[in-house]
Design an enzyme around this catalytic site. Structure first.
Site, PDB file in Angstrom:
ATOM      1  CE  LYS A  15      44.442   6.834  70.840  1.00 26.28           C
ATOM      2  NZ  LYS A  15      43.607   6.343  72.223  1.00 26.28           N
ATOM      3  N   PRO A 100      47.858  -4.168  69.733  1.00 24.41           N
ATOM      4  CG  PRO A 100      48.130  -4.680  71.985  1.00 24.41           C
ATOM      5  CD  PRO A 100      48.765  -3.766  71.113  1.00 24.41           C
ATOM      6  N   GLY A 103      42.232  -2.444  71.303  1.00 22.90           N
ATOM      7  CA  GLY A 103      42.795  -2.056  72.832  1.00 22.90           C
ATOM      8  C   GLY A 103      42.763  -0.849  73.167  1.00 22.90           C
ATOM      9  N   GLY A 104      42.412   0.118  72.452  1.00 26.95           N
ATOM     10  CA  GLY A 104      42.254   1.665  73.001  1.00 26.95           C
ATOM     11  C   GLY A 104      43.627   2.244  72.737  1.00 26.95           C
ATOM     12  CB  ALA A 106      44.733   4.940  67.883  1.00 25.86           C
ATOM     13  N   GLY A 107      45.337   1.302  66.926  1.00 21.83           N
ATOM     14  CA  GLY A 107      45.784   0.575  66.052  1.00 21.83           C
ATOM     15  C   GLY A 107      45.230   0.454  64.593  1.00 21.83           C
ATOM     16  N   GLY A 108      43.870   0.663  64.541  1.00 23.42           N
ATOM     17  CA  GLY A 108      43.408   0.807  63.328  1.00 23.42           C
ATOM     18  C   GLY A 108      43.716   1.934  62.521  1.00 23.42           C
ATOM     19  CG  ASP A 142      42.061   8.054  67.993  1.00 24.28           C
ATOM     20  OD1 ASP A 142      41.862   9.320  68.517  1.00 24.28           O
ATOM     21  OD2 ASP A 142      41.873   7.103  68.641  1.00 24.28           O
TER      22      ASP A 142
HETATM   23  O1  C5P Z   1      36.154   8.907  64.789  1.00 26.10           O
HETATM   24  P1  C5P Z   1      36.164   7.632  64.905  1.00 26.10           P
HETATM   25  O2  C5P Z   1      35.488   6.743  64.011  1.00 26.10           O
HETATM   26  O3  C5P Z   1      37.640   6.850  65.208  1.00 26.10           O
HETATM   27  O4  C5P Z   1      35.341   7.293  66.263  1.00 26.10           O
HETATM   28  C1  C5P Z   1      34.949   5.875  66.750  1.00 26.10           C
HETATM   29  C2  C5P Z   1      33.580   6.077  67.525  1.00 26.10           C
HETATM   30  O5  C5P Z   1      34.141   6.483  68.810  1.00 26.10           O
HETATM   31  C3  C5P Z   1      32.546   7.188  67.131  1.00 26.10           C
HETATM   32  O6  C5P Z   1      31.608   6.693  66.242  1.00 26.10           O
HETATM   33  C4  C5P Z   1      32.161   7.662  68.493  1.00 26.10           C
HETATM   34  O7  C5P Z   1      31.094   6.578  68.866  1.00 26.10           O
HETATM   35  C5  C5P Z   1      33.199   7.426  69.697  1.00 26.10           C
HETATM   36  N1  C5P Z   1      33.843   8.860  69.423  1.00 26.10           N
HETATM   37  C6  C5P Z   1      33.169   9.764  70.288  1.00 26.10           C
HETATM   38  N2  C5P Z   1      33.896  11.136  70.599  1.00 26.10           N
HETATM   39  C7  C5P Z   1      35.154  11.057  69.918  1.00 26.10           C
HETATM   40  C8  C5P Z   1      35.711  10.166  69.220  1.00 26.10           C
HETATM   41  C9  C5P Z   1      34.975   9.023  69.048  1.00 26.10           C
HETATM   42  O8  C5P Z   1      32.026   9.559  70.741  1.00 26.10           O
HETATM   43  N3  C5P Z   1      35.686  12.180  70.142  1.00 26.10           N
END
Ligand code: C5P
Length: 302
Positions: A15, A100, A103-104, A106-108, A142
């Site tokens: 994404k 990637p 990479g930003g 959202a591959g995981g 994500d």
């Molecule tokens: O929810 P997820 O585990 O994917 O988020 C990873 C990290 O990204 C969170 O622990 C947080 O530090 C940051 N994050 C955030 N605000 C969001 C989504 C992610 O601060 N809305």
């Protein structure tokens, strides 16, 4: 059981965030978001095989950077699904990465969404999309979008989705950086840059929805914005050169994807995007660049 015959293959998309508006930090450590998510036809695949325990192996692009213990998002997805559905068996997961890593894009999260779909089929659970989406939200902000695909407005911490109408497809160039950035570190950098400021509620303007409905790349380019871009560029200043280089090559718009460091560029059409990708790939500003289209469907069996 015939292991070969019983294997299940699913895939889920990368994404980008066409708009990423980041509001205040919440008590749960996440930021309040308003974002327009857009799925790309760039997929990770997960093959699920019957097994007694849950295990995961990762191959493909930069797979050595992905943990294969129980912190892996795919094995966590299998564990959460097994727990929810009372499944007592395990699964052997084979994750094939094309998105990637770090990479930003959202591959995981894509791996987790594909795993939910694959294990639902392997274990013959027949869960509805609503139930899978609820489990997806437990796994990460994500993951629900990786399950849904398409284009959606995301609110809350990004997990509350409303589908958005799109009148056509868009041609993007994804420019992969040489390293990765940690999402929590990029959010923390944004908090540092904003220290002392009053942060308002996150918002998405109407212009992006109008551009998407019209299928108009120029209008879409003008409406794109990422609040995390400045933070990502602050941690990795070379990203500014990458963005500028894409614009010099004639991109309609250039933006850091999510928390970066992947940069995405919007082309006018597929031929223009191919030219852009060739120019960027041949330059020194990224590790590789290729054309993808969006919106793409969400996690599904193949
Ligand atoms: O929810 P997820 O585990 O994917 O988020 C990873 C990290 O990204 C969170 O622990 C947080 O530090 C940051 N994050 C955030 N605000 C969001 C989504 C992610 O601060 N809305």
């Amino acid at each position: 059981m015939d292991v070969e015959g019983a294997q299940v293959l699913a895939r889920a998309p990368a994404k980008i965030n066409l708009v990423l508006s980041v509001g205040p930090l919440r008590a749960d450590g996440h930021h309040e978001l308003a974002s327009v998510f857009h799925a790309l036809d760039l997929y990770d695949e997960v093959v699920a095989y019957p097994a007694e325990e849950i295990s995961v192996a990762v191959r493909g692009l930069h797979s050595d950077r992905v943990p294969v213990d129980d912190t892996n998002l795919a094995s966590r997805a299998a564990a959460v699904l097994a727990d929810y559905a009372g499944v007592r068996t395990g699964v052997q997961l084979d994750v094939r990465k094309r998105i990637p890593v770090a990479g930003g894009l959202a591959g995981g999260s894509a791996d987790a969404a594909a795993t939910l779909v694959a294990c639902d089929a392997l274990w013959d659970l027949g869960l509805g999309r609503g139930e899978l989406a609820m489990l997806a939200a437990r796994l990460g902000s994500d993951v629900p979008f990786a399950l849904a695909g398409g284009t959606s407005l995301g609110t809350g911490r990004g997990e509350q989705l409303t589908a958005v109408m799109v009148g056509g497809t868009f041609q993007w160039v994804v420019a992969m950086a040489r390293g990765g950035l940690s999402t929590p570190e990029v959010y923390a950098e944004l908090d540092r840059l904003r220290a002392g400021e009053t942060v308002g509620r996150p918002t998405v303007g109407h212009d992006v929805f109008a551009a998407l409905r019209a299928g108009d790349p120029v209008a879409l380019g003008a409406s794109m914005h990422n609040d995390l871009q400045e933070a990502a560029c602050s941690l990795l200043p070379s990203l500014r050169t990458t963005l500028d280089t894409g614009m010099d090559f004639g991109a309609v718009a250039a933006i850091v994807s999510g928390s970066g460091p992947t940069c995405v560029f919007l082309g006018r059409d597929s031929e223009h995007a191919e030219d852009l990708a060739a120019g960027l790939a041949a330059s020194e500003v990224c590790a590789d660049a290729w054309v993808v289209t969006g919106p793409a469907p969400g996690a599904r069996l193949v």
